[in-house]
Design an enzyme around this catalytic site. Structure first.
Site, short mmCIF file in Angstrom:
data_model
loop_
_atom_site.label_atom_id
_atom_site.label_comp_id
_atom_site.label_asym_id
_atom_site.label_seq_id
_atom_site.Cartn_x
_atom_site.Cartn_y
_atom_site.Cartn_z
N LYS A 1 -13.92 -28.25 11.29
CA LYS A 1 -14.00 -29.27 12.33
C LYS A 1 -14.71 -30.51 11.80
O LYS A 1 -14.23 -31.64 11.96
CB LYS A 1 -14.76 -28.69 13.53
CG LYS A 1 -14.56 -29.41 14.82
CD LYS A 1 -15.37 -28.75 15.94
CE LYS A 1 -14.74 -27.45 16.41
NZ LYS A 1 -15.62 -26.69 17.31
N GLY B 1 -12.61 -20.34 19.72
CA GLY B 1 -13.48 -19.84 20.76
C GLY B 1 -14.51 -18.82 20.31
O GLY B 1 -15.26 -18.28 21.11
N MET C 1 -17.09 -19.27 18.39
CA MET C 1 -18.45 -19.79 18.38
C MET C 1 -18.56 -20.75 19.58
O MET C 1 -17.58 -21.01 20.25
CB MET C 1 -18.70 -20.52 17.08
CG MET C 1 -18.09 -19.83 15.89
SD MET C 1 -19.10 -18.59 15.13
CE MET C 1 -20.39 -19.60 14.51
N ARG D 1 -6.58 -30.21 13.47
CA ARG D 1 -6.51 -29.15 12.45
C ARG D 1 -5.05 -28.74 12.31
O ARG D 1 -4.23 -29.03 13.20
CB ARG D 1 -7.34 -27.94 12.86
CG ARG D 1 -6.87 -27.34 14.16
CD ARG D 1 -7.75 -26.20 14.61
NE ARG D 1 -7.51 -25.94 16.03
CZ ARG D 1 -8.35 -25.33 16.83
NH1 ARG D 1 -9.50 -24.90 16.38
NH2 ARG D 1 -8.05 -25.15 18.09
N ARG E 1 21.31 5.67 -4.32
CA ARG E 1 21.00 7.10 -4.48
C ARG E 1 22.22 7.91 -4.08
O ARG E 1 22.56 8.00 -2.90
CB ARG E 1 19.80 7.44 -3.59
CG ARG E 1 18.51 6.80 -4.05
CD ARG E 1 17.58 6.47 -2.91
NE ARG E 1 18.10 5.39 -2.08
CZ ARG E 1 17.35 4.61 -1.29
NH1 ARG E 1 16.05 4.79 -1.24
NH2 ARG E 1 17.90 3.67 -0.56
N ARG F 1 22.22 5.84 -9.36
CA ARG F 1 21.49 6.99 -9.89
C ARG F 1 22.24 8.28 -9.61
O ARG F 1 22.68 8.53 -8.49
CB ARG F 1 20.10 7.06 -9.26
CG ARG F 1 19.29 8.22 -9.82
CD ARG F 1 17.92 8.27 -9.22
NE ARG F 1 17.96 8.68 -7.82
CZ ARG F 1 16.90 8.68 -7.03
NH1 ARG F 1 15.73 8.28 -7.48
NH2 ARG F 1 17.01 9.07 -5.78
N GLU G 1 9.85 7.88 -14.72
CA GLU G 1 9.09 8.47 -13.61
C GLU G 1 8.32 9.72 -14.02
O GLU G 1 7.57 10.27 -13.24
CB GLU G 1 10.02 8.76 -12.43
CG GLU G 1 11.23 9.62 -12.78
CD GLU G 1 12.21 9.77 -11.62
OE1 GLU G 1 11.81 9.55 -10.47
OE2 GLU G 1 13.37 10.12 -11.88
N SER H 1 14.34 1.90 -15.34
CA SER H 1 13.81 1.50 -14.03
C SER H 1 12.67 2.46 -13.67
O SER H 1 12.86 3.67 -13.69
CB SER H 1 14.91 1.56 -12.98
OG SER H 1 14.39 1.18 -11.73
N THR I 1 8.37 4.55 -9.23
CA THR I 1 6.91 4.63 -9.05
C THR I 1 6.48 5.74 -8.11
O THR I 1 5.34 6.17 -8.15
CB THR I 1 6.36 3.28 -8.54
OG1 THR I 1 7.14 2.87 -7.43
CG2 THR I 1 6.42 2.23 -9.63
N ASP J 1 7.67 8.95 -7.89
CA ASP J 1 7.45 10.17 -8.68
C ASP J 1 6.39 9.95 -9.75
O ASP J 1 5.58 10.83 -10.03
CB ASP J 1 8.76 10.63 -9.33
CG ASP J 1 9.51 11.59 -8.42
OD1 ASP J 1 8.87 12.54 -7.93
OD2 ASP J 1 10.71 11.37 -8.19
#
Ligand code: ADP
Ligand code: MG
Ligand code: MG
Length: 871
Positions: free
Chosen positions: A23, A102, A104, A337, A561, A617, A746, A765, A768, A770
């Protein structure tokens, strides 16, 4: 050393938010721009921290500086602080680096006392106004500095009005306010055992101290926790000459945004109240008028306000939220602001600012927080269900979205119910900062009073929570815990549905669907893609998911998959037959059927992808996941395979594993039964050839990915088999296409020996999920039972399945990346686990040098944005 705890508005700038608070820094900036800002100065955050550290003592230096600056204000305004004629009055306003709406407290009209109030009357010739100011000071000072319950004052005002048979404050005369001032002073004495301080400097010191203290009040702390604002910042205090919006009908006060904070629409948007002071607008005590009406009432002021607000917007290069006061036809700016806004508004404003040439695309991208993407796709009620829905009441559409839940009338009750697992909606006359804990847990917030900029509306928009404000037709009885509109009364715990986009409240629970703002999202995502240095692909295999992914900006598919394709009713039977087969011949019949299913899916995928990359895959999960579970399924399968249920059960028994996730799955299945993978690659290659034959634009280079590889030997052996199978397809069709065979990373062993595996893999590839499971030894499926305890005891900062474990899993990944790059820098390395869609993890993955990440479709835009922001 020259101590500088106080800085005049004319000496600061917008860059000094740390020192002056938001402010203060903006008041200084506006002063520098020569805008009509009442004069004043800022006590710095350093002064606050110093005060809190010194165990609550205003140092002599600070005290001196404050006095010097007040004297300087006296010279400029030609008014004197505490003078009995034309007294200088000030506001005392808190303001920390980050806006905490609001949280403060502010005190207005400070400097008034029994004598200066007379001076004010003489100067203004308006006793009604002067006593109104004085009673406001008593009320605010009592509340903020002395902790006197606001209701103590409100009750007396209500009591006084009813005694006089007045309906509203407007009917209060000078004598009435004067009498009330006496009553308020009595309350003051009664509660604090001291009279209201008459010395203006004493008032000022106490007020400054109160602001310093308010930094550590509970609601401020709650707000900071919620928004990750450090406790160590402290707050600044702004002391500013008062201007008066309650000085008759050519005066008023208001708040306005330069663009619509809910929708982003261009044009001024706000509210004002004539003959009102300060917080009257936001407090929701009287319902304000839309700013457009100011045009009729005070056209010149309105025009000037338009000019100044557009000037401010171009200066700050962002949508502004401006507080103003009109004193007797003269406009003053009291605050500006960057406006808080909904995700939708944020996107829209960014796009507009780029189109208007105010900011660059790059800057626009930086301004969008990845979490906003989620909010952008706000839920909406299903139109069919709305037709028969029963409207309970309507109000202002304060924050968009749709929600349903059970109503509670206090923050405390809402919180309790929510802790018990209920979906709750907080409904109140108006909310205030004390309600924050209840608001946080609510699906929606409803108020019967207040406007689009009321506390409830501002906070709800900030949180992305749906809100309807100012439903005046509802009578909210917080004491009896019931809400009445027309002849319907709802009690605590009853269910309602709230539409924050239209402002309608319905009885009962209406189902909603997630909303979508694809257009806005697409524009920003397209810009972000230009800046993104690594790719984003999708984990998807169904046509619906692939379409969504492409629409949301995916470059291709990073993980399809194939096992997901076997779960359909018809398919799983063939799958089961295959698993149960005991000799090659019996195996080939269901396998050939499965091949046709797969080819159908792959053709669709390749057609949709139009040549975009696609990593497929091969079968990954343990076979037991496909086995029949129920008696019914077993009997059915027995019939289909002309065997007895007992035989089937026996075979299931045989296949049973102690530790299936560490058992016979992934490439291990192909080592024992290579026919499965051979069928899958043949299906992939045949489909790719067929699709390319139809349309050469759809030529795809299939990337065939083998899961769960742990060694070079394993990879090499499988690769040879697959290459032979593909060669057979080429021989049969007389056509050849390029393809790649790669693997997941993996298994920790694969990461540690990646350089060797790279000799026989065309791409990699990281899986993450497994990899984390195997690195930590935490079972993915069971870790939920104990990870919470680890977090509570601070043994784990966060769930490694949600955010990458940089220290452990990350190190393994780094080893693998370095080894692979060492062997051949051009090999592509991706990430396709859950963390691939997590902004925090993406930053790390980008650092270790992966080429792309792949995640579920809805996480794609946020992922692209995160990458673009990292540059
Ligand atoms: P908040 O941070 O809660 O918005 P502010 O410090 O901005 O608190 O002040 C609350 C209200 O008081 C605002 O409406 C503001 O415009 C008004 N106000 C503050 N200072 C003055 C002043 N010097 N003269 C008139 N009104 C003021
Ligand atoms: Mg303000
Ligand atoms: Mg895996």
């Amino acid at each position: 050393m020259l101590v500088k705890y106080v800085i005049d508005f004319s000496k600061g700038s917008k860059e000094q938010k740390d020192l002056l608070g938001g402010k203060g820094a903006n008041l200084a900036e506006m002063t520098k721009l020569k805008l009509p800002v009442p004069t004043g100065f800022t006590i710095t955050t350093e002064a606050c921290l110093d005060y809190l550290e010194k165990k609550d003592e205003i140092s002599a230096e600070l005290d001196t500086e404050i006095r010097q600056h007040i004297e300087s204000m006296e010279r400029r305004t030609k008014k004197r602080f505490g003078a009995t004629s034309d007294p200088l009055l000030v506001s005392v306003r808190s303001g920390s680096k980050f806006s905490m709406p609001g949280m403060m407290d502010t005190i207005l009209n400070l400097g008034l006392n029994d004598e200066t109030v007379i001076g004010l009357i003489q100067k203004t010739d308006d006793a009604r106004f002067a006593y109104d100011c004085y009673r406001r000071l008593l009320q605010m000072f009592g509340d903020v500095v002395c902790g006197i319950d606001k209701n103590r004052f409100e009750e007396q005002l209500d009591f006084y009005k009813s005694k006089k048979k007045y309906c509203s404050d407007i009917e209060m005369q000078a004598e009435d306010w004067q009498e009330l001032v006496a009553v308020y002073k009595d309350i003051f004495l009664e509660v604090t055992h001291r009279p209201f301080p008459q010395d203006p400097y004493e008032q000022l010191t106490l007020a400054v101290e109160a602001v310093f203290h308010s930094w550590n009040n509970r609601r401020a702390i709650t707000y900071r926790r919620l928004h990750d604002i450090p406790d160590s910042l402290g707050t600044a205090v702004n002391i500013q000459e008062m201007v008066f919006g309650n000085f008759g009908t050519a005066s008023g006060t208001g708040v306005a945004f330069t663009r619509n904070p809910a929708t982003g629409e261009k044009g001024i948007f706000g509210e004002f109240l004539l003959n009102a002071q300060g917080e009257d607008v936001v407090a929701g005590i009287r319902t304000p008028q839309p700013i457009s009406e100011l045009k009729l009432l005070l056209p010149q002021v309105y025009q000037e306000f338009l000019t100044l607000s557009s000037l401010l917007e171009s200066h700050y290069r962002d949508m502004q939220d401006i507080e103003f006061t009109i004193e007797n036809g003269k406009l003053y700016l009291l605050q500006t602001r960057d406006g808080k806004r909904t995700a939708k508004s944020a996107f829209k404003v960014c796009i507009q600012l780029v189109e208007e040439g105010i900011i660059s695309k790059k800057e626009a991208i930086q301004r969008i927080n990845p979490t906003m993407v989620t909010q952008l796709l706000h839920p909406v009620f299903e139109p069919d269900h709305l037709k028969n829905a029963q409207v309970f009441a309507t109000g202002l559409p304060a924050s968009p979205g749709a929600a349903n839940g059970n109503i509670y009338f206090t923050a405390e009750r809402a919180k309790k119910a929510s802790e018990q697992g209920e979906k709750v909606i907080l409904i109140r006359q108006e909310t205030s900062p004390e309600d924050i804990e209840g608001m946080v847990v609510s699906e929606a917030i409803v108020t019967s009073r207040g406007g689009m900029t009321s506390h409830a509306a501002v906070v709800a928009r900030g949180m992305g929570v749906c809100c309807v404000a100012g439903c005046e037709e509802i009578y909210v009885d917080e004491f009896l815990e019931q809400a009445t509109a027309g002849n319907v009364t709802l009690h605590q715990g009853e269910t309602i549905s709230v539409d924050g986009t239209t402002g309608t409240i319905y009885r009962g629970s209406i189902p909603y669907v997630e909303g979508d703002e694809w257009q806005l999202l697409e524009t920003i995502t397209d810009w972000a893609k230009e800046e993104a240095s690594i790719g984003v692909k999708a984990n998807a295999e169904t046509p619906a998911d692939i379409k969504t992914a492409l629409k949301l900006g995916a470059q291709g598919i990073g993980l399809a998959r194939t096992e997901h394709m076997f779960f359909g009713e018809e398919r799983i039977v063939e799958m089961r037959k295959m698993i149960l087969a005991q000799h090659e011949e019996a195996l080939m019949i269901p396998l050939n059927k499965l091949k046709e299913f797969q080819k159908e899916d792959f053709r669709t995928m390749f057609t949709l992808l139009k040549g975009k990359p696609c990593t497929i895959r091969l079968l990954d999960p343990p076979l037991h996941e496909f086995l029949p579970q129920t008696e019914e399924e077993i009997t059915h399968l027995a019939k289909e395979t002309q065997r007895t249920p007992a035989e089937i059960k026996y075979r299931i028994e045989e296949l049973h594993e102690q530790n299936p996730m560490l058992g016979h799955r992934g490439c291990r299945l192909a080592v024992t039964t290579p026919q499965i993978y051979e069928m899958q690659v043949a299906a992939i290659i045949e489909s790719a050839i067929e699709v390319a034959q139809k349309d050469t634009a759809n030529t795809n280079v299939p990337e065939i990915m083998i899961p769960l590889i742990g060694s070079q030997e394993e990879m090499q052996w499988l690769r040879e088999r697959l290459v032979q199978s593909i060669q057979k397809v080429f021989d049969n069709t007389g056509q050849e296409i390029p393809y790649k065979i790669g693997t997941m990373l993996e298994i920790p062993r694969a990461c540690l020996t990646a350089e060797k595996i790279a000799e026989v893999a065309d791409f990699f590839s990281f899986g993450t999920n497994d990899l984390t499971q195997l690195t930590y030894g935490f079972s993915r499926d069971d870790s939920g039972k104990f990870i919470g305890a680890y977090q509570d005891k601070k043994l784990l900062k966060e769930d490694p399945f949600q955010h990458i474990d940089e220290e452990g899993v990350g190190t393994l990944m780094k080893i693998a990346v370095d080894q692979i790059r060492n062997f051949d820098p051009s090999i592509k390395i991706g990430v396709c686990g859950e963390v691939g869609g997590d902004p925090q993890s993406i930053r790390f993955l980008k650092k270790i040098g992966v080429d792309y990440i792949s995640c579920s479709p809805y996480r794609i835009p946020a992922a692209i944005l995160t990458i673009a922001q990292e540059g």
